[in-house]
Enzyme design. Structure first.
Site, PDB file in Angstrom:
ATOM      1  N   ASP A   1       0.869  -1.172   0.000  1.00 17.60           N
ATOM      2  CA  ASP A   1       0.000   0.000   0.000  1.00 17.60           C
ATOM      3  C   ASP A   1       0.909   1.226   0.000  1.00 17.60           C
ATOM      4  OD1 ASP A   1      -2.158   1.671  -0.064  1.00 17.60           O
ATOM      5  OD2 ASP A   1      -3.220   0.722   1.584  1.00 17.60           O
TER       6      ASP A   1
HETATM    7  C1  NOJ Z   1      -4.001   3.957  -0.026  1.00 16.21           C
HETATM    8  C2  NOJ Z   1      -5.176   3.038   0.062  1.00 16.21           C
HETATM    9  O1  NOJ Z   1      -5.162   2.341   1.290  1.00 16.21           O
HETATM   10  C3  NOJ Z   1      -5.258   2.048  -1.074  1.00 16.21           C
HETATM   11  O2  NOJ Z   1      -6.454   1.348  -0.967  1.00 16.21           O
HETATM   12  C4  NOJ Z   1      -5.124   2.751  -2.382  1.00 16.21           C
HETATM   13  O3  NOJ Z   1      -5.289   1.844  -3.436  1.00 16.21           O
HETATM   14  C5  NOJ Z   1      -3.778   3.445  -2.428  1.00 16.21           C
HETATM   15  N1  NOJ Z   1      -3.741   4.436  -1.365  1.00 16.21           N
HETATM   16  C6  NOJ Z   1      -3.499   4.110  -3.758  1.00 16.21           C
HETATM   17  O4  NOJ Z   1      -4.278   5.208  -3.925  1.00 16.21           O
END
Ligand code: NOJ
Length: 765
Positions: free
Chosen positions: A299
């Site tokens: 993430d």
């Molecule tokens: C953080 C989020 O937790 C995740 O779900 C997302 O895909 C990413 N950012 C990218 O934007």
């Protein structure tokens, strides 16, 4: 171009097989452990890559400069640009639109030594520019075909804008409505959640990943992100093995079975280990036990965050821990790109791990057809034709109607009469064209949703008077600023009351603004933000014929409304077509059929509250004078609205429940019920089947959903609904992670919600 031709040549030279293998063929061939054509291509490309180029494939950057403008000269953007040219970037996210995607792809393909195309990721969560309902809302449809179609439309629009990889579906089970991201998931139940997860993967990826209309899906967030303590986003997760195997894992496993191409790990730690650095999750379970052959992306910054977790010493250590644990791609931590080469050279990381990650990433790129044509998603004419097309909007409207849940309907208030009515429409959210888009709407523009007020205007034989009453927020509603929900302005309440006084019926649209749920938007209260409750009570005091239309991203605790307001419609945040969908349901042109995918509590103090709870040793009051049983002294244990609840304008009668236990002879139990439409409208009912395993070596929940059927009946029509239960439906995971079956007594229930009592017990010897 020279480099591109070179790389294409190399791979084609080595393999002359047909490359058009479908995803399933790929899976099968992987299972048979025979090397596929793509595997050969991947191996041959890998053989000519330098270590730095390999690590580059494992690096993902966020979009940087105005990519269609001048080349950046300094700072972060210049580094990213330079890394692209040096083959040190495998993927980018948040680059949007064909023009921008083409620009970055061009640098990777035409200016780097090997010309390996980028995979372009984006959070296509519930649509791209045209938005369908937020995922929790779509889940309330219990309609897998519609959910799949919605994901398919999202893929169609996003792929036309140059995107070939979405960070969806989020398949995190959650039992905590305080957590803002419940809006992005399939609710609280692993069975329903697994079916939704599969439907969404099928929708995004289609049957042919190399088609320019499909995109790779990503199951996230692995794992247990939805169990953050106190419902506070990113918070610590500490859960037991039984919950992990029986509740958290199943939807993830379902996506692997559906052929999902990628996984994302998660921000949280799980029992002391940050998920990003957890080899039990990523290597033992995902890539080991489940045989997942796609790649895992971290993430955002989650590799680096292992330092703050107190798990990694510094960025280099974080890179080492993450790669050893099985995180294949680094999203914006700069850990892999800047530290991995040294780690391999210092023999702290085995190059075999790097090769494995790179192979997985390259394989995905081949499967997407990016090596055949890196610009296959970059067709301006197609982008223009598909963005916001009629087909996409029609699908968004269809699922928006199906997502609405009728929670309560008394006094015959609904459906509304189509003419001769004076209708008061009250609430800031009734006139809001942005909030219905929710918080995950990076590409959608503000003010592009149909408001409730606009939707109602289509029924123009009634007279509408609008009053805002109170604001829902006073702050800026975007990603950067916190919302100020402490609205104090009561000055327009009297006007709303006056409007209600003159009306035959009042529609109040209240709830949360789209930006009050979502990532980092946890709440400690589950009430109507601001002064909306005060407004509701003031209006109700003047005119009791109130239809409350709730728009929110999570279950709310509204005991006063549930008791007093005669009609309540749960309309979530329904996306671009929101107002049309709500109006069509209010007027009965669509008879509501949604069912809650998450329990609505009476009070925030009951949270986590979920239908499939454990019985405890003291489930009931034994004696009126004795207090020692599992309960609260100031609130009931029961929910306000249970999981699976949802009404229709028709009424349904369940009768003649019967069970045929042929488990020992035929390996199945058949359960049956008659369902009759006793109302005056044609309508749909989601008939649900639950079991209870009465005693087991690891205690089982009081109810577990094991099947459901959507049945449509005309007035007075009766249908016999039959379910079959097999051994696997009666099995569970023990604390060693083994899926086991234990004979004994099972209760079986069928009904219109999780609190149905129509059932019987069977014994399996
Ligand atoms: C953080 C989020 O937790 C995740 O779900 C997302 O895909 C990413 N950012 C990218 O934007």
């Amino acid at each position: 171009m020279r480099q591109l031709l070179f790389s294409v040549f190399i791979t084609l030279f080595i393999v002359s097989c047909n490359t058009e293998l479908s995803n399933n063929q790929m899976k099968n061939s992987a299972q048979n452990s025979t090397k596929s054509a793509i595997d050969y291509k991947v191996d041959s490309l890998l053989a000519i890559m330098t270590l730095e180029e390999k690590v580059g494939q494992m690096n993902q950057y966020n979009g940087f400069w105005n990519v269609t403008g001048p080349t950046p000269q300094d700072g972060d953007a210049a580094k990213k640009y330079d890394d692209l040219r040096r083959g040190r970037v495998g993927s980018m996210l948040n680059v949007r639109g064909v023009k921008e995607v083409r620009a970055v792809q061009k640098v990777a393909v035409e200016e780097s030594r090997l010309g390996i195309p980028l995979i372009i990721g984006f959070d296509v969560i519930h649509g791209y520019k045209t938005l369908s309902p937020i995922p929790i809302a779509e889940s309330a449809s219990w309609d897998m075909e519609a959910i799949e179609k919605s994901a398919k439309m999202a893929a169609l629009e996003a792929s036309a804008a140059g995107i070939n990889w979405t960070f969806a579906p989020m398949v995190d089970i959650s039992r905590d409505a305080r957590w803002g991201r419940v809006m992005e998931g399939g609710g609280e139940d692993p069975y329903l959640g697994s079916l939704i997860a599969k439907a969404r993967v099928r929708g995004f990826q289609g049957k042919d990943l190399s088609s320019a209309s499909t995109i790779a899906a990503c199951a996230k967030h692995f794992a247990a992100y939805g169990f953050a303590e106190g419902g506070r986003d990113y918070n610590t997760v500490d859960i037991g093995t039984s919950t992990l195997y029986n509740t958290v894992f199943p939807p993830f496993r379902a996506t692997v079975d559906a052929g999902v191409m990628t996984f994302m790990n998660s921000f949280n730690e799980l029992n002391g280990i940050p998920a990003t650095g957890d080899s039990f999750l990523q290597r033992d379970i995902l890539k080991g036990k489940w045989g997942f052959d796609g790649f895992v992306v971290s993430d955002w910054g989650s590799i680096k965050e292992m330092i703050d977790h107190g798990y990694a010493q510094d960025l280099k250590d974080a890179a080492r821990l993450a790669v050893i644990a099985g995180s294949d791609m680094d999203m914006e931590s700069y850990a892999y790109v800047d530290r991995l080469v040294a780690l391999v050279n210092e023999k702290k990381v085995d190059v075999a791990l790097i090769d494995d990650s790179v192979k997985r990433i390259l394989k995905a790129k081949y499967e997407l057809g990016l090596f055949d044509d890196p610009y296959r998603y970059c067709d301006e004419a197609r982008e223009k034709k598909i963005t916001g097309s009629k087909e996409i909007n029609e699908a968004a409207l269809d699922i928006a109607k199906k997502s609405i849940v009728l929670l309560k309907n008394e006094l015959n208030l609904l459906p509304l009469k189509k003419e001769g009515q004076k209708i008061a429409v009250i609430g800031a959210l009734a006139n809001d064209k942005t909030s219905p888009l929710g918080s995950w709407r990076i590409a959608a523009e503000d003010e592009t949703a149909v408001s409730v007020l606009e939707g109602l205007q289509n029924y123009n034989k009634n007279e509408y008077t609008y009053a805002k009453g109170v604001d829902v927020t006073t702050g800026r509603t975007d990603f950067v600023y916190e919302l100020d929900i402490n609205t104090t302005d009561r000055s327009e309440i009297p006007q709303a009351v006056a409007v209600a006084k003159k009306a035959d019926v009042v529609i109040m649209v209240l709830g949360e603004h789209g930006f009050q749920s979502g990532e980092a938007r946890s709440r400690t209260q589950l009430d109507l933000p601001g002064l909306q409750q005060e407004l509701l009570e003031a209006v109700y005091a003047e005119n009791k014929k109130v239809i409350l239309v709730l728009t929110n991203g999570r279950p709310l605790a509204l005991p006063w409304a549930a008791e007093n307001v005669p009609a309540i419609v749960e309309a979530w945040q329904l996306g671009t077509q929101s107002g049309h969908a709500i109006a069509q349901v209010l007027y009965g042109d669509y008879n509501p059929s949604g069912k809650l995918p998450m329990t609505f509590p009476r009070s925030v103090g009951q949270v986590p509250i979920y239908y499939n709870y454990k019985n405890t040793g003291r489930p009931n009051k034994q004696d009126d004078r004795i207090v020692f049983w599992s309960h609260y002294t100031d609130e009931e244990n029961t929910p306000l609205f249970p999981f699976g609840h949802g009404l229709s304008y028709s009424t349904f009668e369940y009768s003649d429940f019967s069970i045929n236990n042929e488990f020992n002879t035929n390996g199945k139990i058949t359960a049956q019920i008659n369902l009759k439409n006793t109302g005056i409208f044609k309508g749909k009912e989601v008939v649900q089947l639950y079991i209870r395993d009465k005693f087991a070596s690891v205690t089982r929940p009081v109810r577990e959903l094991k099947g459901f059927k959507m049945v449509e009946l005309t007035p007075r029509e009766t249908q016999t609904i039959t379910f079959e239960l097999k051994k696997e439906d009666l099995s569970f995971f023990n604390n060693e992670g083994e899926f086991i079956f234990e004979p004994g007594e099972f209760e079986i229930y069928i009904g219109g919600s999780s609190i149905t009592t129509m059932g019987d017990t069977v014994t399996i010897e």
